[in-house]
Design an enzyme around this catalytic site. Structure first.
Site, PDB file in Angstrom:
ATOM      1  N   HIS A 215       0.850  -1.192   0.000  1.00 34.98           N
ATOM      2  CA  HIS A 215       0.000   0.000   0.000  1.00 34.98           C
ATOM      3  C   HIS A 215       0.882   1.237   0.000  1.00 34.98           C
ATOM      4  O   HIS A 215       1.958   1.227   0.603  1.00 34.98           O
ATOM      5  CB  HIS A 215      -0.910   0.018   1.242  1.00 34.98           C
ATOM      6  CG  HIS A 215      -2.055   0.956   1.097  1.00 34.98           C
ATOM      7  ND1 HIS A 215      -1.965   2.288   1.446  1.00 34.98           N
ATOM      8  CD2 HIS A 215      -3.304   0.776   0.599  1.00 34.98           C
ATOM      9  CE1 HIS A 215      -3.116   2.877   1.187  1.00 34.98           C
ATOM     10  NE2 HIS A 215      -3.950   1.987   0.666  1.00 34.98           N
TER      11      HIS A 215
ATOM     12  N   GLU B  55      -7.872  -5.012  -0.484  1.00 40.03           N
ATOM     13  CA  GLU B  55      -8.438  -5.688  -1.648  1.00 40.03           C
ATOM     14  C   GLU B  55      -8.455  -7.209  -1.506  1.00 40.03           C
ATOM     15  O   GLU B  55      -9.287  -7.877  -2.112  1.00 40.03           O
ATOM     16  CB  GLU B  55      -7.672  -5.300  -2.920  1.00 40.03           C
ATOM     17  CG  GLU B  55      -7.574  -3.813  -3.158  1.00 40.03           C
ATOM     18  CD  GLU B  55      -8.907  -3.138  -3.411  1.00 40.03           C
ATOM     19  OE1 GLU B  55      -9.956  -3.769  -3.172  1.00 40.03           O
ATOM     20  OE2 GLU B  55      -8.901  -1.975  -3.834  1.00 40.03           O
TER      21      GLU B  55
END
Ligand code: COA
Length: 381
Positions: A260, A318
Protein backbone atom coordinates in the site's frame (compact mmCIF):
# COMPACT_ATOMS: atom_id res chain seq x y z
CA UNK A 1 9.63 28.37 -0.94
CA UNK A 2 8.91 25.55 -3.41
CA UNK A 3 12.02 23.73 -4.67
CA UNK A 4 11.27 23.33 -8.38
CA UNK A 5 14.30 21.12 -9.06
CA UNK A 6 12.91 18.20 -7.05
CA UNK A 7 10.37 15.97 -8.77
CA UNK A 8 8.01 13.73 -6.82
CA UNK A 9 6.17 11.77 -9.51
CA UNK A 10 3.93 9.85 -7.08
CA UNK A 11 3.33 12.92 -4.86
CA UNK A 12 4.28 10.78 -1.83
CA UNK A 13 4.16 12.74 1.40
CA UNK A 14 2.65 15.78 -0.31
CA UNK A 15 -0.27 17.20 1.68
CA UNK A 16 -2.80 18.75 -0.68
CA UNK A 17 -5.98 19.01 1.42
CA UNK A 18 -7.43 19.48 4.88
CA UNK A 19 -10.30 17.08 5.46
CA UNK A 20 -12.72 16.09 8.22
CA UNK A 21 -13.79 12.97 6.30
CA UNK A 22 -11.20 10.30 7.06
CA UNK A 23 -7.81 9.93 8.68
CA UNK A 24 -5.36 7.33 7.37
CA UNK A 25 -2.48 6.62 9.76
CA UNK A 26 -0.14 4.48 7.70
CA UNK A 27 2.42 3.99 10.49
CA UNK A 28 -0.01 2.63 13.05
CA UNK A 29 -2.56 1.07 10.72
CA UNK A 30 -5.46 3.21 11.90
CA UNK A 31 -8.35 4.49 9.84
CA UNK A 32 -10.92 6.95 11.18
CA UNK A 33 -14.07 7.64 9.19
CA UNK A 34 -15.65 10.93 10.29
CA UNK A 35 -14.20 10.37 13.75
CA UNK A 36 -15.06 6.67 14.15
CA UNK A 37 -12.46 3.88 13.97
CA UNK A 38 -13.37 1.80 10.93
CA UNK A 39 -13.65 -1.29 13.19
CA UNK A 40 -16.42 0.43 15.16
CA UNK A 41 -18.37 2.01 12.35
CA UNK A 42 -18.25 -0.53 9.53
CA UNK A 43 -19.93 -3.57 11.15
CA UNK A 44 -22.62 -1.51 12.93
CA UNK A 45 -23.85 1.28 10.64
CA UNK A 46 -26.33 0.91 7.82
CA UNK A 47 -24.86 2.30 4.62
CA UNK A 48 -27.37 5.18 4.68
CA UNK A 49 -26.13 6.13 8.17
CA UNK A 50 -22.54 6.18 6.91
CA UNK A 51 -23.46 8.34 3.92
CA UNK A 52 -25.34 10.77 6.15
CA UNK A 53 -22.44 10.86 8.62
CA UNK A 54 -19.90 11.60 5.92
CA UNK A 55 -21.98 14.29 4.23
CA UNK A 56 -23.39 15.99 7.34
CA UNK A 57 -20.67 15.23 9.90
CA UNK A 58 -23.18 13.79 12.37
CA UNK A 59 -25.16 10.58 12.74
CA UNK A 60 -28.81 10.98 11.75
CA UNK A 61 -31.63 10.60 14.30
CA UNK A 62 -34.54 8.29 13.45
CA UNK A 63 -36.55 10.90 11.54
CA UNK A 64 -33.61 12.23 9.56
CA UNK A 65 -32.51 8.72 8.66
CA UNK A 66 -36.02 7.81 7.49
CA UNK A 67 -36.19 10.99 5.38
CA UNK A 68 -32.76 10.36 3.88
CA UNK A 69 -33.61 6.73 3.08
CA UNK A 70 -36.72 7.95 1.32
CA UNK A 71 -34.78 10.54 -0.70
CA UNK A 72 -32.34 7.89 -1.94
CA UNK A 73 -35.12 5.39 -2.69
CA UNK A 74 -36.97 8.03 -4.71
CA UNK A 75 -33.91 8.77 -6.85
CA UNK A 76 -33.03 5.23 -8.00
CA UNK A 77 -34.69 5.19 -11.44
CA UNK A 78 -32.43 5.86 -14.42
CA UNK A 79 -32.95 8.42 -17.18
CA UNK A 80 -34.21 6.57 -20.30
CA UNK A 81 -31.07 7.58 -22.22
CA UNK A 82 -28.91 5.90 -19.55
CA UNK A 83 -30.73 2.62 -20.13
CA UNK A 84 -30.38 3.00 -23.91
CA UNK A 85 -26.65 3.51 -23.50
CA UNK A 86 -26.37 0.45 -21.24
CA UNK A 87 -28.20 -1.61 -23.88
CA UNK A 88 -25.69 -0.43 -26.52
CA UNK A 89 -22.74 -1.16 -24.21
CA UNK A 90 -24.08 -4.67 -23.47
CA UNK A 91 -24.36 -5.38 -27.19
CA UNK A 92 -20.61 -4.72 -27.41
CA UNK A 93 -19.82 -6.63 -24.16
CA UNK A 94 -18.10 -3.56 -22.72
CA UNK A 95 -16.56 -4.32 -19.26
CA UNK A 96 -18.82 -3.22 -16.37
CA UNK A 97 -16.44 -0.49 -15.11
CA UNK A 98 -16.39 1.12 -18.55
CA UNK A 99 -20.17 0.85 -18.78
CA UNK A 100 -20.44 2.51 -15.35
CA UNK A 101 -18.15 5.34 -16.47
CA UNK A 102 -20.16 5.88 -19.63
CA UNK A 103 -23.48 5.72 -17.79
CA UNK A 104 -22.28 8.00 -14.99
CA UNK A 105 -21.81 10.77 -17.54
CA UNK A 106 -25.50 10.55 -18.47
CA UNK A 107 -26.57 11.28 -14.90
CA UNK A 108 -26.71 14.97 -15.81
CA UNK A 109 -29.95 14.05 -17.61
CA UNK A 110 -33.25 14.28 -15.73
CA UNK A 111 -34.93 11.04 -14.65
CA UNK A 112 -38.68 10.62 -14.74
CA UNK A 113 -40.52 11.95 -11.66
CA UNK A 114 -37.45 13.45 -9.96
CA UNK A 115 -36.61 17.12 -9.68
CA UNK A 116 -32.88 17.60 -9.18
CA UNK A 117 -32.87 21.11 -7.84
CA UNK A 118 -29.47 21.59 -6.24
CA UNK A 119 -26.06 20.03 -5.61
CA UNK A 120 -27.35 17.91 -2.72
CA UNK A 121 -30.15 16.48 -4.85
CA UNK A 122 -27.59 15.71 -7.59
CA UNK A 123 -25.42 13.96 -5.00
CA UNK A 124 -28.39 11.87 -3.83
CA UNK A 125 -29.30 10.98 -7.39
CA UNK A 126 -25.75 9.90 -8.26
CA UNK A 127 -25.43 7.70 -5.16
CA UNK A 128 -28.93 6.26 -5.56
CA UNK A 129 -28.38 5.39 -9.23
CA UNK A 130 -24.96 3.72 -9.16
CA UNK A 131 -26.42 0.36 -7.96
CA UNK A 132 -29.22 0.63 -10.51
CA UNK A 133 -26.71 1.15 -13.33
CA UNK A 134 -24.50 -1.73 -12.25
CA UNK A 135 -27.30 -4.22 -11.61
CA UNK A 136 -29.12 -3.29 -14.82
CA UNK A 137 -25.95 -3.57 -16.85
CA UNK A 138 -25.07 -6.96 -15.43
CA UNK A 139 -28.50 -8.30 -16.28
CA UNK A 140 -28.39 -6.79 -19.77
CA UNK A 141 -24.99 -8.39 -20.35
CA UNK A 142 -26.52 -11.77 -19.57
CA UNK A 143 -29.77 -11.24 -21.44
CA UNK A 144 -31.80 -11.25 -18.22
CA UNK A 145 -34.89 -9.05 -17.76
CA UNK A 146 -34.28 -5.94 -15.65
CA UNK A 147 -35.40 -5.91 -12.02
CA UNK A 148 -36.94 -2.63 -10.87
CA UNK A 149 -35.67 -1.15 -7.59
CA UNK A 150 -37.75 -2.21 -4.56
CA UNK A 151 -38.76 0.86 -2.54
CA UNK A 152 -39.10 -1.32 0.58
CA UNK A 153 -35.41 -2.22 0.52
CA UNK A 154 -32.46 -0.13 1.62
CA UNK A 155 -29.50 0.71 -0.57
CA UNK A 156 -27.38 -2.43 -0.08
CA UNK A 157 -30.25 -4.93 -0.01
CA UNK A 158 -31.81 -3.30 -3.06
CA UNK A 159 -28.55 -3.64 -5.02
CA UNK A 160 -28.43 -7.38 -4.32
CA UNK A 161 -32.13 -7.64 -5.15
CA UNK A 162 -31.76 -5.82 -8.50
CA UNK A 163 -28.83 -8.08 -9.38
CA UNK A 164 -30.44 -11.41 -8.55
CA UNK A 165 -34.20 -10.77 -8.44
CA UNK A 166 -34.23 -12.27 -4.94
CA UNK A 167 -34.59 -10.45 -1.64
CA UNK A 168 -31.28 -11.10 0.14
CA UNK A 169 -30.95 -12.73 3.55
CA UNK A 170 -30.26 -10.01 6.19
CA UNK A 171 -26.87 -11.60 6.87
CA UNK A 172 -25.81 -11.02 3.28
CA UNK A 173 -27.06 -7.45 3.40
CA UNK A 174 -25.06 -6.94 6.59
CA UNK A 175 -21.96 -8.35 4.88
CA UNK A 176 -22.35 -5.96 1.97
CA UNK A 177 -23.04 -2.97 4.22
CA UNK A 178 -19.92 -3.73 6.26
CA UNK A 179 -17.93 -3.73 3.02
CA UNK A 180 -19.51 -0.51 1.71
CA UNK A 181 -18.90 1.25 5.04
CA UNK A 182 -15.29 0.06 5.17
CA UNK A 183 -14.27 1.51 1.81
CA UNK A 184 -16.42 4.64 1.74
CA UNK A 185 -13.52 7.05 2.17
CA UNK A 186 -9.76 6.76 2.48
CA UNK A 187 -7.90 10.04 2.52
CA UNK A 188 -6.52 11.42 -0.71
CA UNK A 189 -6.46 8.19 -2.70
CA UNK A 190 -6.06 8.41 -6.48
CA UNK A 191 -9.75 8.50 -7.45
CA UNK A 192 -10.65 10.97 -4.70
CA UNK A 193 -7.77 13.20 -5.73
CA UNK A 194 -9.01 12.97 -9.32
CA UNK A 195 -12.48 14.08 -8.24
CA UNK A 196 -11.02 16.98 -6.27
CA UNK A 197 -8.84 18.10 -9.19
CA UNK A 198 -11.84 18.14 -11.51
CA UNK A 199 -14.25 19.90 -9.14
CA UNK A 200 -11.53 22.43 -8.18
CA UNK A 201 -11.59 23.80 -11.72
CA UNK A 202 -15.18 24.92 -11.10
CA UNK A 203 -16.52 21.88 -12.99
CA UNK A 204 -19.61 19.93 -11.90
CA UNK A 205 -20.21 16.89 -9.67
CA UNK A 206 -21.11 14.51 -12.50
CA UNK A 207 -17.86 15.36 -14.33
CA UNK A 208 -15.88 14.84 -11.12
CA UNK A 209 -17.33 11.42 -10.35
CA UNK A 210 -17.02 10.30 -13.97
CA UNK A 211 -13.29 11.10 -13.93
CA UNK A 212 -12.92 9.40 -10.56
CA UNK A 213 -14.40 6.18 -11.95
CA UNK A 214 -11.64 6.18 -14.56
CA UNK A 215 -9.01 6.42 -11.82
CA UNK A 216 -10.66 3.74 -9.66
CA UNK A 217 -10.67 1.25 -12.53
CA UNK A 218 -6.88 0.84 -12.63
CA UNK A 219 -5.41 -2.39 -11.20
CA UNK A 220 -3.11 -0.45 -8.85
CA UNK A 221 -6.15 1.19 -7.20
CA UNK A 222 -9.65 -0.32 -7.25
CA UNK A 223 -9.03 -2.98 -9.85
CA UNK A 224 -7.01 -5.27 -7.57
CA UNK A 225 -9.62 -7.53 -5.89
CA UNK A 226 -10.52 -9.46 -9.04
CA UNK A 227 -6.88 -10.41 -9.72
CA UNK A 228 -6.37 -11.10 -5.98
CA UNK A 229 -9.14 -13.71 -6.08
CA UNK A 230 -7.87 -15.09 -9.40
CA UNK A 231 -4.51 -15.59 -7.70
CA UNK A 232 -6.07 -17.66 -4.89
CA UNK A 233 -7.97 -19.74 -7.45
CA UNK A 234 -4.82 -20.17 -9.54
CA UNK A 235 -2.98 -21.46 -6.46
CA UNK A 236 -5.86 -23.86 -5.81
CA UNK A 237 -4.35 -25.80 -2.90
CA UNK A 238 -2.07 -25.16 0.07
CA UNK A 239 0.70 -27.30 -1.44
CA UNK A 240 1.02 -24.94 -4.44
CA UNK A 241 1.18 -21.65 -2.56
CA UNK A 242 4.95 -21.18 -2.39
CA UNK A 243 5.59 -22.39 -5.94
CA UNK A 244 3.03 -20.02 -7.52
CA UNK A 245 3.90 -17.01 -5.39
CA UNK A 246 7.65 -17.43 -5.87
CA UNK A 247 7.15 -17.76 -9.60
CA UNK A 248 5.13 -14.54 -9.71
CA UNK A 249 7.69 -12.61 -7.72
CA UNK A 250 10.56 -14.00 -9.82
CA UNK A 251 8.92 -12.76 -13.01
CA UNK A 252 8.33 -9.28 -11.52
CA UNK A 253 4.59 -9.71 -11.03
CA UNK A 254 2.99 -7.85 -8.14
CA UNK A 255 1.01 -9.91 -5.69
CA UNK A 256 -2.45 -8.37 -5.84
CA UNK A 257 -3.95 -7.51 -2.48
CA UNK A 258 -0.58 -6.74 -0.87
CA UNK A 259 1.34 -3.51 -0.38
CA UNK A 260 0.00 0.00 0.00
CA UNK A 261 1.22 3.49 -0.72
CA UNK A 262 0.32 4.78 2.75
CA UNK A 263 0.12 1.77 5.10
CA UNK A 264 3.45 0.52 6.37
CA UNK A 265 1.63 -2.04 8.53
CA UNK A 266 -1.43 -4.18 7.92
CA UNK A 267 -4.33 -2.26 6.36
CA UNK A 268 -6.95 -2.03 9.16
CA UNK A 269 -9.71 -2.53 6.62
CA UNK A 270 -8.34 -6.00 5.87
CA UNK A 271 -9.21 -7.12 9.42
CA UNK A 272 -12.74 -5.70 9.32
CA UNK A 273 -13.40 -7.44 6.03
CA UNK A 274 -11.69 -10.67 7.12
CA UNK A 275 -14.15 -10.96 10.03
CA UNK A 276 -17.13 -10.21 7.77
CA UNK A 277 -15.88 -12.73 5.18
CA UNK A 278 -15.39 -15.41 7.83
CA UNK A 279 -19.04 -14.96 8.94
CA UNK A 280 -20.19 -15.24 5.34
CA UNK A 281 -18.30 -18.48 4.66
CA UNK A 282 -19.25 -19.96 8.03
CA UNK A 283 -22.92 -19.22 7.33
CA UNK A 284 -22.59 -20.91 3.94
CA UNK A 285 -21.01 -23.92 5.67
CA UNK A 286 -17.95 -24.04 3.40
CA UNK A 287 -14.66 -22.70 4.76
CA UNK A 288 -12.40 -24.20 2.10
CA UNK A 289 -11.69 -21.02 0.11
CA UNK A 290 -11.40 -18.89 3.24
CA UNK A 291 -8.90 -21.30 4.78
CA UNK A 292 -6.84 -21.41 1.59
CA UNK A 293 -6.88 -17.61 1.35
CA UNK A 294 -5.65 -17.30 4.95
CA UNK A 295 -2.75 -19.62 4.13
CA UNK A 296 -1.99 -17.66 0.93
CA UNK A 297 -1.98 -14.42 2.90
CA UNK A 298 0.46 -15.78 5.49
CA UNK A 299 2.92 -17.02 2.86
CA UNK A 300 2.55 -13.95 0.63
CA UNK A 301 3.50 -11.63 3.49
CA UNK A 302 6.48 -13.84 4.36
CA UNK A 303 7.68 -14.09 0.74
CA UNK A 304 7.23 -10.34 0.17
CA UNK A 305 9.44 -9.77 3.23
CA UNK A 306 12.15 -11.87 1.53
CA UNK A 307 11.54 -10.17 -1.81
CA UNK A 308 11.58 -6.56 -0.52
CA UNK A 309 13.35 -6.69 2.85
CA UNK A 310 12.60 -3.72 5.09
CA UNK A 311 9.58 -2.54 3.05
CA UNK A 312 7.04 -4.46 5.19
CA UNK A 313 4.55 -5.21 2.40
CA UNK A 314 1.35 -6.31 4.13
CA UNK A 315 -2.17 -7.38 3.24
CA UNK A 316 -4.33 -4.55 1.92
CA UNK A 317 -8.08 -4.05 1.75
CA UNK A 318 -8.44 -5.69 -1.65
CA UNK A 319 -7.46 -9.19 -0.58
CA UNK A 320 -10.39 -9.59 1.82
CA UNK A 321 -12.67 -7.49 -0.37
CA UNK A 322 -12.26 -10.24 -2.94
CA UNK A 323 -13.10 -12.97 -0.45
CA UNK A 324 -16.07 -11.15 1.04
CA UNK A 325 -17.62 -10.14 -2.26
CA UNK A 326 -17.09 -13.63 -3.64
CA UNK A 327 -18.79 -14.97 -0.49
CA UNK A 328 -21.72 -12.70 -1.34
CA UNK A 329 -21.85 -14.44 -4.75
CA UNK A 330 -20.90 -11.25 -6.56
CA UNK A 331 -19.12 -12.01 -9.83
CA UNK A 332 -15.47 -10.90 -10.05
CA UNK A 333 -16.31 -8.41 -12.79
CA UNK A 334 -18.53 -6.53 -10.34
CA UNK A 335 -15.96 -6.18 -7.55
CA UNK A 336 -14.64 -2.80 -8.68
CA UNK A 337 -18.09 -1.43 -9.67
CA UNK A 338 -19.30 -2.43 -6.18
CA UNK A 339 -16.34 -0.52 -4.72
CA UNK A 340 -17.56 2.48 -6.74
CA UNK A 341 -21.06 2.19 -5.19
CA UNK A 342 -19.41 3.00 -1.88
CA UNK A 343 -16.54 5.29 -2.80
CA UNK A 344 -18.75 7.64 -4.84
CA UNK A 345 -20.04 8.84 -1.47
CA UNK A 346 -16.51 9.80 -0.42
CA UNK A 347 -15.82 11.44 -3.79
CA UNK A 348 -18.89 13.62 -3.39
CA UNK A 349 -18.02 14.57 0.20
CA UNK A 350 -14.51 15.56 -0.94
CA UNK A 351 -15.97 17.54 -3.84
CA UNK A 352 -18.06 19.55 -1.37
CA UNK A 353 -14.96 20.20 0.76
CA UNK A 354 -12.93 21.21 -2.27
CA UNK A 355 -15.65 23.52 -3.62
CA UNK A 356 -15.62 25.44 -0.36
CA UNK A 357 -11.92 26.27 -0.92
CA UNK A 358 -12.38 27.98 -4.30
CA UNK A 359 -8.83 27.01 -5.24
CA UNK A 360 -7.71 25.27 -8.42
CA UNK A 361 -5.24 22.36 -7.96
CA UNK A 362 -2.24 23.07 -10.15
CA UNK A 363 1.17 21.44 -9.46
CA UNK A 364 4.23 22.11 -11.61
CA UNK A 365 6.45 20.12 -13.92
CA UNK A 366 10.07 20.51 -14.93
CA UNK A 367 10.71 20.66 -18.66
CA UNK A 368 13.34 18.21 -19.93
CA UNK A 369 12.64 18.41 -23.68
CA UNK A 370 14.78 20.05 -26.33
CA UNK A 371 15.02 23.85 -26.43
CA UNK A 372 16.64 24.72 -29.75
CA UNK A 373 14.45 23.09 -32.38
CA UNK A 374 14.26 24.75 -35.81
CA UNK A 375 10.88 24.81 -37.57
CA UNK A 376 10.97 22.81 -40.83
CA UNK A 377 8.14 23.53 -43.29
CA UNK A 378 5.83 20.55 -43.94
CA UNK A 379 7.02 20.00 -47.54
CA UNK A 380 10.66 19.81 -46.43
CA UNK A 381 10.27 17.17 -43.67
N1 COA B 1 3.93 -7.42 -4.98
C1 COA B 1 5.22 -7.41 -5.32
N2 COA B 1 6.03 -6.36 -5.16
C2 COA B 1 5.48 -5.25 -4.63
C3 COA B 1 4.14 -5.19 -4.23
C4 COA B 1 3.33 -6.33 -4.44
N3 COA B 1 2.05 -6.36 -4.11
N4 COA B 1 3.87 -3.96 -3.75
C5 COA B 1 5.01 -3.27 -3.83
N5 COA B 1 5.98 -4.04 -4.36
C6 COA B 1 7.35 -3.67 -4.62
C7 COA B 1 7.38 -2.60 -5.69
O1 COA B 1 7.46 -3.18 -6.98
C8 COA B 1 8.60 -1.81 -5.33
O2 COA B 1 9.72 -2.48 -5.87
P1 COA B 1 10.88 -1.64 -6.58
O3 COA B 1 11.40 -0.74 -5.49
O4 COA B 1 11.85 -2.70 -7.01
O5 COA B 1 10.23 -0.90 -7.71
C9 COA B 1 8.67 -1.94 -3.82
O6 COA B 1 7.90 -3.08 -3.48
C10 COA B 1 8.15 -0.77 -3.07
O7 COA B 1 6.89 -0.44 -3.58
P2 COA B 1 6.07 0.74 -2.91
O8 COA B 1 6.79 2.02 -3.14
O9 COA B 1 5.72 0.37 -1.55
O10 COA B 1 4.75 0.67 -3.75
P3 COA B 1 3.90 1.91 -4.29
O11 COA B 1 3.59 2.85 -3.20
O12 COA B 1 4.52 2.41 -5.53
O13 COA B 1 2.61 1.10 -4.72
C11 COA B 1 0.76 -0.29 -4.58
C12 COA B 1 1.62 0.74 -3.84
C13 COA B 1 -0.52 -0.55 -3.81
C14 COA B 1 0.41 0.26 -5.98
C15 COA B 1 1.59 -1.61 -4.71
O14 COA B 1 1.88 -2.10 -3.43
C16 COA B 1 0.89 -2.65 -5.56
O15 COA B 1 0.98 -2.61 -6.79
N6 COA B 1 0.16 -3.61 -4.90
C17 COA B 1 -0.58 -4.59 -5.64
C18 COA B 1 -1.87 -3.99 -6.17
C19 COA B 1 -2.90 -3.78 -5.07
O16 COA B 1 -3.13 -4.65 -4.25
N7 COA B 1 -3.55 -2.61 -5.14
C20 COA B 1 -4.60 -2.24 -4.20
C21 COA B 1 -4.12 -1.18 -3.26
S1 COA B 1 -5.29 -0.87 -1.99
Amino acid sequence: MLNTTEVNPGLEGVVAADTRLSSVDGQHGELLIAGFPVETLAPKASFEETVYLLWHDTLPDIDRLAAFRHELQAARALPPATLELLHAAAMESIPPMDALRMAAGTLSLPAPGLVVSDAQATANAVVARFPTIIAAYWRLLHGDPLVDPDPQLDHAANFLYMLTGEIPHPERTRGLETYLNTVVDHGLNASTFTARVIIATGSDLVSAITGAIGALKGPLHGGAPGPALDMVFEIGEVASIDRVLRQKLATGERLMGFGHRVYRVRDPRADVLAVAAEHMYQAAGDMQLYTLAKAVEERAVALLAEHKPGRNLQTNVEFYTALLLHGLDLPTELFTPTFAISRVVGWIAHCFEQQALHRIIRPQSIYHGPRDRQWVPLTER
